[in-house]
Write a protein that holds these residues in place. Structure first.
Motif, short mmCIF file in Angstrom:
data_model
loop_
_atom_site.label_atom_id
_atom_site.label_comp_id
_atom_site.label_asym_id
_atom_site.label_seq_id
_atom_site.Cartn_x
_atom_site.Cartn_y
_atom_site.Cartn_z
N ALA A 29 -14.93 -70.30 -22.18
CA ALA A 29 -14.80 -70.56 -23.41
C ALA A 29 -16.47 -70.52 -24.06
O ALA A 29 -16.58 -69.97 -25.19
N LEU A 33 -17.50 -67.61 -26.63
CA LEU A 33 -18.06 -68.38 -28.08
C LEU A 33 -19.56 -68.02 -28.45
O LEU A 33 -19.87 -67.43 -29.53
N SER A 34 -20.31 -68.10 -27.47
CA SER A 34 -21.56 -67.72 -27.68
C SER A 34 -21.77 -66.35 -27.98
O SER A 34 -22.86 -66.01 -28.33
N VAL A 38 -14.77 -65.22 -29.57
CA VAL A 38 -13.83 -65.99 -29.92
C VAL A 38 -14.37 -67.05 -30.87
O VAL A 38 -15.57 -67.12 -31.07
N LYS A 39 -13.31 -67.82 -31.38
CA LYS A 39 -13.54 -68.98 -32.35
C LYS A 39 -13.95 -70.21 -31.91
O LYS A 39 -13.32 -70.32 -30.41
N PRO A 40 -14.30 -71.16 -32.48
CA PRO A 40 -14.41 -72.49 -31.87
C PRO A 40 -13.36 -73.24 -31.23
O PRO A 40 -13.07 -73.99 -30.46
N SER A 41 -12.38 -72.72 -31.85
CA SER A 41 -10.78 -73.25 -31.65
C SER A 41 -10.42 -72.75 -30.26
O SER A 41 -9.17 -73.16 -29.63
N TYR A 42 -10.84 -71.65 -29.75
CA TYR A 42 -10.19 -71.22 -28.49
C TYR A 42 -10.02 -71.94 -27.56
O TYR A 42 -9.12 -71.95 -26.77
N GLU A 43 -10.96 -72.57 -27.05
CA GLU A 43 -11.08 -73.49 -25.61
C GLU A 43 -9.61 -74.50 -25.71
O GLU A 43 -8.93 -74.58 -24.78
N ASN A 73 -7.22 -67.10 -32.64
CA ASN A 73 -8.39 -67.86 -32.01
C ASN A 73 -9.36 -66.67 -31.33
O ASN A 73 -10.53 -66.99 -30.92
N ASN A 75 -11.96 -63.28 -31.98
CA ASN A 75 -12.70 -62.41 -33.04
C ASN A 75 -12.43 -60.95 -32.90
O ASN A 75 -12.40 -60.24 -33.69
#
Length: 153
Positions: A29, A33-34, A38-43, A73, A75
């Motif tokens: 995740a 994310l980096s 994905v969005k911060p909510s992904y994990e 979740n 992008n």
């Protein structure tokens, strides 16, 4: 976006050192994310989804997992290919029985209709002994990308 475009060289992480599913999901995740996939909510969504609906799949040739989170979740659509140094304890899809997996295909699905198509594609691949034999021998991310790109045409 077609299936082949969902596999990118920067989405292949081979031989990760993870102690558990939660540890593995955290590592993947953070990478996704980096890179903006994905969005911060992904994990959290990934772990919640796995707790409710396990994604492990066993064939005669390989044991894998197909972790994914709900589309809100994600992008942009992706398939992230991950192998681990040691097997991770997972539960089988539909059976909730324990399995150990070292191969993970994280599915970034933005349209629910795409999920079934991708699952069917992976089910066919893991039941193909020739595919599994070659796949499990690949240790270089670029070689893995090239191999999977051909298989997803």
């Amino acid at each position: 976006m077609n299936d082949q475009d969902m596999i990118q060289p920067d989405l292949i992480f081979l031989n990760l050192d993870a102690e558990s599913r939660v540890d593995l999901y955290q590592q993947v995740a953070a990478k996704l994310l980096s890179q903006g996939w994905v969005k911060p909510s992904y994990e959290a969504a990934l772990n919640k989804r796995e707790d409710e609906f396990p994604t492990g799949v066993v064939s005669d040739y390989i044991s894998i997992a197909l972790p994914h989170a709900n589309p809100e979740n994600i992008n942009k659509p992706f398939v992230c290919v991950v192998t681990t140094k040691a097997p991770i304890q997972m539960l089988q899809m539909g059976y909730n029985t324990e399995e150990k997996a070292s191969t993970f295909f994280f599915l970034g699905i933005t349209k629910s209709d795409d999920q079934l198509v991708l699952l069917q594609k992976f089910m066919a691949l893991i039941q193909d002994q020739e595919f599994v034999t070659h796949f499990t021998k690949v240790t270089d991310p670029q070689e893995m990308f090239n191999y999977l790109s051909k298989k997803f045409k």
